[in-house]
Design a protein around this motif. Sequence first.
Motif, PDB file in Angstrom:
ATOM      1  N   SER A   2       0.809  -1.217   0.000  1.00  0.00           N
ATOM      2  CA  SER A   2       0.000   0.000   0.000  1.00  0.00           C
ATOM      3  C   SER A   2       0.841   1.265   0.000  1.00  0.00           C
ATOM      4  CB  SER A   2      -0.932   0.000   1.212  1.00  0.00           C
ATOM      5  OG  SER A   2      -0.154  -0.006   2.401  1.00  0.00           O
ATOM      6  N   GLY A   3       2.099   1.140   0.209  1.00  0.00           N
ATOM      7  CA  GLY A   3       2.966   2.307   0.244  1.00  0.00           C
ATOM      8  C   GLY A   3       4.201   2.005   1.057  1.00  0.00           C
ATOM      9  N   GLN A  92       0.758   5.695   5.432  1.00  0.00           N
ATOM     10  CA  GLN A  92      -0.459   6.382   4.983  1.00  0.00           C
ATOM     11  C   GLN A  92      -0.398   6.521   3.459  1.00  0.00           C
ATOM     12  OE1 GLN A  92      -0.930  10.196   6.855  1.00  0.00           O
ATOM     13  NE2 GLN A  92      -0.961   9.348   8.914  1.00  0.00           N
ATOM     14  N   PRO A  93      -1.535   6.395   2.769  1.00  0.00           N
ATOM     15  CA  PRO A  93      -1.507   6.518   1.308  1.00  0.00           C
ATOM     16  C   PRO A  93      -1.289   7.949   0.823  1.00  0.00           C
ATOM     17  CG  PRO A  93      -3.753   6.124   2.063  1.00  0.00           C
ATOM     18  CD  PRO A  93      -2.866   6.014   3.265  1.00  0.00           C
ATOM     19  N   THR A  94      -1.706   8.957   1.621  1.00  0.00           N
ATOM     20  CA  THR A  94      -1.594  10.353   1.177  1.00  0.00           C
ATOM     21  C   THR A  94      -1.178  11.270   2.330  1.00  0.00           C
ATOM     22  OG1 THR A  94      -3.959  10.660   1.515  1.00  0.00           O
ATOM     23  CG2 THR A  94      -3.255  10.108  -0.729  1.00  0.00           C
ATOM     24  N   TYR A 110       1.882  14.009  -0.327  1.00  0.00           N
ATOM     25  CA  TYR A 110       2.446  12.845  -1.006  1.00  0.00           C
ATOM     26  C   TYR A 110       1.303  11.939  -1.444  1.00  0.00           C
ATOM     27  CZ  TYR A 110       7.114  14.000   0.753  1.00  0.00           C
ATOM     28  OH  TYR A 110       8.306  14.616   0.999  1.00  0.00           O
ATOM     29  N   ASP A 111       1.547  11.138  -2.483  1.00  0.00           N
ATOM     30  CA  ASP A 111       0.549  10.180  -2.941  1.00  0.00           C
ATOM     31  C   ASP A 111       1.260   8.860  -3.232  1.00  0.00           C
ATOM     32  OD1 ASP A 111      -1.377   8.629  -4.182  1.00  0.00           O
ATOM     33  OD2 ASP A 111      -2.112  10.246  -5.460  1.00  0.00           O
ATOM     34  N   PHE A 112       0.960   7.841  -2.417  1.00  0.00           N
ATOM     35  CA  PHE A 112       1.562   6.524  -2.567  1.00  0.00           C
ATOM     36  C   PHE A 112       0.548   5.481  -3.036  1.00  0.00           C
ATOM     37  CE2 PHE A 112       4.169   8.562   0.835  1.00  0.00           C
ATOM     38  CZ  PHE A 112       5.335   8.673   0.097  1.00  0.00           C
ATOM     39  N   ALA A 113      -0.583   5.899  -3.587  1.00  0.00           N
ATOM     40  CA  ALA A 113      -1.652   4.980  -3.981  1.00  0.00           C
ATOM     41  C   ALA A 113      -1.186   3.959  -5.010  1.00  0.00           C
ATOM     42  CB  ALA A 113      -2.852   5.764  -4.516  1.00  0.00           C
ATOM     43  N   ASN A 114      -0.206   4.296  -5.849  1.00  0.00           N
ATOM     44  CA  ASN A 114       0.286   3.383  -6.890  1.00  0.00           C
ATOM     45  C   ASN A 114       1.722   2.947  -6.634  1.00  0.00           C
ATOM     46  OD1 ASN A 114      -2.099   3.424  -8.557  1.00  0.00           O
ATOM     47  ND2 ASN A 114      -1.543   5.536  -9.045  1.00  0.00           N
ATOM     48  N   TRP A 115       2.111   2.877  -5.355  1.00  0.00           N
ATOM     49  CA  TRP A 115       3.469   2.503  -4.973  1.00  0.00           C
ATOM     50  C   TRP A 115       3.893   1.227  -5.690  1.00  0.00           C
ATOM     51  CZ3 TRP A 115       7.426   4.702  -2.592  1.00  0.00           C
ATOM     52  CH2 TRP A 115       8.459   3.888  -2.143  1.00  0.00           C
ATOM     53  N   PHE A 137       7.463  10.115  -9.438  1.00  0.00           N
ATOM     54  CA  PHE A 137       8.627   9.247  -9.324  1.00  0.00           C
ATOM     55  C   PHE A 137       8.267   7.820  -9.739  1.00  0.00           C
ATOM     56  CE2 PHE A 137       9.187  12.597  -6.218  1.00  0.00           C
ATOM     57  CZ  PHE A 137      10.535  12.895  -6.264  1.00  0.00           C
ATOM     58  N   SER A 138       9.180   7.169 -10.447  1.00  0.00           N
ATOM     59  CA  SER A 138       9.050   5.738 -10.750  1.00  0.00           C
ATOM     60  C   SER A 138      10.444   5.119 -10.675  1.00  0.00           C
ATOM     61  CB  SER A 138       8.418   5.509 -12.119  1.00  0.00           C
ATOM     62  OG  SER A 138       9.197   6.092 -13.129  1.00  0.00           O
ATOM     63  N   ARG A 139      10.502   3.855 -10.314  1.00  0.00           N
ATOM     64  CA  ARG A 139      11.781   3.154 -10.184  1.00  0.00           C
ATOM     65  C   ARG A 139      12.545   3.170 -11.509  1.00  0.00           C
ATOM     66  NH1 ARG A 139      13.974   2.308  -5.328  1.00  0.00           N
ATOM     67  NH2 ARG A 139      12.467   1.501  -3.871  1.00  0.00           N
ATOM     68  N   ARG A 140      13.822   3.333 -11.400  1.00  0.00           N
ATOM     69  CA  ARG A 140      14.678   3.283 -12.602  1.00  0.00           C
ATOM     70  C   ARG A 140      14.870   1.845 -13.004  1.00  0.00           C
ATOM     71  NH1 ARG A 140      19.762   6.956 -13.872  1.00  0.00           N
ATOM     72  NH2 ARG A 140      19.488   6.701 -16.068  1.00  0.00           N
TER      73      ARG A 140
END
Length: 140
Positions: A2-3, A92-94, A110-115, A137-140
């Motif tokens: 979830s994050g 927390q998701p946000t 912050y928004d971690f909904a699509n972690w 941000f997305s993983r390299r």
Amino acid sequence: MSGPRRIEDFEGEWILTRVINDRLAGQVLHAEGVATLRRSEAGFVYDEEVRLHVPGQAPMRGTRRYLWRSAPGRIAIYFEDGRFFHNLTLGQPTPEDHHDCAPDSYDTAYDFANWPRWSVRWSVSGPRKSYEMRTDFSRR
């Protein structure tokens, strides 16, 4: 997942894209680059290197550094010179926080909904600044 649940979840390289809506200048700026979180003696160091595109100007290189420190249930984020900046609450998701830099005010979400894809939005207001900045941000 979830994050992020701990500071180590951020370790490594991230591709970033940024949009800055500068209300005072009446223009929208764009940036792309890489953020790296690496371990240090006191926690983690966040290093960012971007290419900033300002309308009507040649692209510019930009860098920034923050110090990330693990704290109970959160990450305490500091400026490079050691001054406290803001908290990132984990689990927390946000999560949101606020930072005063008189006379200007900074609100973050912050928004971690699509972690492990995530974003951070800064809304900055005051007599000297008026902009909204969103970084993805997305993983390299």
